[in-house]
Design a protein around this motif. Sequence first.
Motif, PDB file in Angstrom:
ATOM      1  N   ALA A 434       0.966  -1.276   0.116  1.00 34.57           N
ATOM      2  CA  ALA A 434       0.393  -0.085   0.020  1.00 34.57           C
ATOM      3  C   ALA A 434       1.008   1.387   0.065  1.00 34.57           C
ATOM      4  CB  ALA A 434      -0.779   0.058   1.586  1.00 34.57           C
ATOM      5  N   VAL A 435       2.313   1.090   0.307  1.00 34.98           N
ATOM      6  CA  VAL A 435       2.556   2.214   0.686  1.00 34.98           C
ATOM      7  C   VAL A 435       3.213   2.770  -0.249  1.00 34.98           C
ATOM      8  CG1 VAL A 435       5.273   3.154   2.485  1.00 34.98           C
ATOM      9  CG2 VAL A 435       3.574   2.553   3.456  1.00 34.98           C
ATOM     10  N   LEU A 446       2.679   8.608   5.893  1.00 41.83           N
ATOM     11  CA  LEU A 446       2.937   7.726   7.651  1.00 41.83           C
ATOM     12  C   LEU A 446       1.561   7.239   7.514  1.00 41.83           C
ATOM     13  CD1 LEU A 446       3.522  11.577   8.879  1.00 41.83           C
ATOM     14  CD2 LEU A 446       5.321  10.145   8.018  1.00 41.83           C
ATOM     15  N   ALA A 447       2.576   6.378   8.690  1.00 37.62           N
ATOM     16  CA  ALA A 447       1.644   5.175   9.721  1.00 37.62           C
ATOM     17  C   ALA A 447       0.666   6.114  10.846  1.00 37.62           C
ATOM     18  CB  ALA A 447       2.190   4.360   9.742  1.00 37.62           C
ATOM     19  N   VAL A 448      -0.081   5.850  11.139  1.00 35.08           N
ATOM     20  CA  VAL A 448      -0.758   5.899  12.395  1.00 35.08           C
ATOM     21  C   VAL A 448      -1.065   4.864  12.946  1.00 35.08           C
ATOM     22  CG1 VAL A 448      -2.107   7.043  13.662  1.00 35.08           C
ATOM     23  CG2 VAL A 448      -1.184   7.859  11.422  1.00 35.08           C
ATOM     24  N   ALA A 449      -0.568   4.684  14.803  1.00 34.95           N
ATOM     25  CA  ALA A 449      -0.513   3.801  15.575  1.00 34.95           C
ATOM     26  C   ALA A 449      -1.192   3.868  17.044  1.00 34.95           C
ATOM     27  CB  ALA A 449       0.699   2.447  15.798  1.00 34.95           C
ATOM     28  N   TYR A 503       9.915   7.499   1.559  1.00 36.00           N
ATOM     29  CA  TYR A 503       9.983   6.413   0.824  1.00 36.00           C
ATOM     30  C   TYR A 503      10.830   6.833  -0.120  1.00 36.00           C
ATOM     31  CZ  TYR A 503       8.362   2.245   0.566  1.00 36.00           C
ATOM     32  OH  TYR A 503       7.648   1.010   0.550  1.00 36.00           O
ATOM     33  N   PRO A 504      12.134   5.663  -1.307  1.00 37.74           N
ATOM     34  CA  PRO A 504      12.428   5.651  -2.239  1.00 37.74           C
ATOM     35  C   PRO A 504      10.940   5.989  -3.085  1.00 37.74           C
ATOM     36  CG  PRO A 504      13.273   3.910  -1.004  1.00 37.74           C
ATOM     37  CD  PRO A 504      11.767   4.638  -0.069  1.00 37.74           C
TER      38      PRO A 504
END
Length: 833
Positions: A434-435, A446-449, A503-504
């Motif tokens: 997905a990223v 960004l990921a959120v937790a 991210y690349p």
Amino acid sequence: MSATEAARRLVSEGYNELPRPDRRPFLRILLGILAEPMFGLLVASALIYLVLGDLREGLMLLAFATASVGIAAAQESRSERVLDTLRTLTSPRAQVLRDGARVRIPGREVVPGDIVFLEEGDRVPADIHLLSAQDLEVDESRLTGESAPVRKRPGGPEVCAAAPGGDDLPLAFSGTLVVRGRGCGATVATGRHSEIGKIGLALGGIHPEPTRLNRQTRRLVRGVAVAGLAVSVLVMVLYGLARGSWLQGALAGLAVTMSMIPEEFPLVLTVFMVMGAWRLSRARVLTRRAAAIEALGAATVLCTDKTGTLTQNRMAIAEVRDAGDLARRLTPGDENAASAIRILVWHGILASAPTPFDPMERAFRDLGDSLGVAPPDCSWVLAREHGLEPGLPAVTQVWQPPGGAAVVAVKGAPEAVAALCRLDGERHAAMLRAVDGLAGEGMRVLAVAGGEAAAPLPADRRDYPCRLLGLVAFSDPLRAEVPAAVRDCLSAGVRVVMITGDYPETARAIAAQAGLPDGPLVTGAELDGLPPPEQAARIRGAALFARTRPAHKLAIVKALQADGQIVGMTGDGVNDAPSLKAADIGIAMGGRGTDVAREAASLVLLDDDFGSIVHTIRLGRRIYDNLRKAMGYILAVHVPIAGLALLPLALDLPLLLTPVHIAFLEMVIDPVCSIVFEAERSEADIMRRPPRPPGSTLFSRALVLWSLAQGIVAFAIVALLFVAALNGGMPADQARALAFVALMLINFGLVLVNRSFAASPLTALLRPNAALWTVLAVMVVVMAATLAWPPAAALFAFGPLHADDLAVTLAAAAVMVLTLEMVKPLWADHLRR
């Protein structure tokens, strides 16, 4: 505090700055000019005239000396005023509360009573009594000599004075550096009343420094001065022995010395560097080190950030992915997914600063406002903060609500959040897919937790119970001017390398939009896994760097420099300072950059715009180009002056140039070389040339030979005119006037020839330059008055000239210009290198 009250206190308390020992008042400037050799030569010549009983010429020389000093003093005072402006602009920024809003102002405008906000990387602008502090640590080594930072805590008004040093003081002192955390406080002392003021330390500022160009010009001036003095002694001795008048011989010797010394070189260099810095500041670029202007024209590699430099740094949440189905696209307006989006946004707000300044944190807050998701109220306490770490690019914040379990909120790089959430292989792979898809569209992800933690809270953030809530994709549009600016760089032979922590796939997408050449992409992890020789080889061949940390920038700079490149490097953080200082041209961000980065850099971009960097390269090339033109002109114009001072002595002719004539010529040459050439526009092909070789000198062999060739042609034409006039029976005073007018016109012709290394004379003549035509108009008026007014003509020993005589002088200047323009194409390529 209101802006009106701040202005009142600024008037009563003075600026928040210490006395500058490097500032030169007018009297000091004047004394420095009076110590110049040319002034001494003029005064000595005037005294000899007075001893000979020639009161009129003696007084005229003193008047010329006074006028020369006035011109030089005016130019240097202008430079000093520009430096004062630049010092103000480069004063450390301070965030203060004015009229109920947080604003950034120059640190020198902070007044007692101001509420000042401190963040990591800031230079503390004044002595501050802390009202709040979150994990605040300050480096006070500038005051105490102790390298270890000290912890700060807020305190009551009972602690209003204390010496620097030691933990837990509620005071932050002017000139110290915030290395961790944030805080705010009230200003209690500024300027000389601050702790740093009491012990007499001076803060840094812009000041002229001896550069490579300074050293080159000083060596040249010293060498020519020694040669000129030797020749003048020889002339005086020969004149005295041959003509029996030792005082007249001394005058002739002084005239030769004055004609040979290129004393304009240091003045021109100073004016060009200071005015160059001023021109860059008008383009929203501040110059902190003069050496950067020298390096700009030679830059071969430009390493740039992505966010805020290539992009607009105006983040907005474009898409959300819920952890339950990472392949499903959720937009902020999707009513069917409102609950999942609200939970994600809520935890994103909890993982952000209470008063957000980061663009992505502001985007969380903006979306939360539109969805009705409010930030925590004052009953919630921020119990723990874990910031970004080199190996763990994620932020974890733990909030303690009243009467419940602590709430854990995490946001950061997807791989870091995945590690904190301990995702299994399948879920981790799904997240990365997905990223990749989102990053390939040019979005930052960004990921959120989130989770809950019971007391006591664990010391290590990896021990918090966290679960992945989803992904948030931010769009940050490319700046509209970037593609054109990249094309300009590439056409100028400057390689552009993008370095980002993103991210690349995001890096590749933005690079493609910007028009950067496609090439190998290297990640920070790949660099870490290579031995130094292989690491350097990978860096030299890479076009993009992704997932990098500030420490990687230093390795990139060193590898490129070892390959013989002249490197420009952008940066904004505390950890960017080593790479900014190591780069040939360190470029700090003025908007989002820290004070530490700005102090380490040689240039500061006030608008954080890549287009400004390219404009800076263009300006740097123009400044260096015009400097070489001015130096070439000075060298060229001194050849005929020196030759015409020696010619009558060699051929036993009446003297053509005396100290009075040479002083008059110097008054024309000084403004021409320092003002006219500095104002010249850039050449049409200036951004189509390759960078100049790193080891090139200002006085290249081609420039010196071309200048000497110009001077020899100019001397030959005037000398032939003078000798022919005398041999044709023209009286000596009339022949002198004829030759002098021809020399003045030829001087203007040399300006036209040197205005461009390649353009035609017609183009050079028509190119706008108000300073040039102003100087020409003044020269024509003064020359006309000198020829037409009998007292002035008698002073210069000029005879009357007729229309045909003036036509001959114009023809002589035209012949010189046409001759040199016919030859110039043979030199053009060498001169532009």
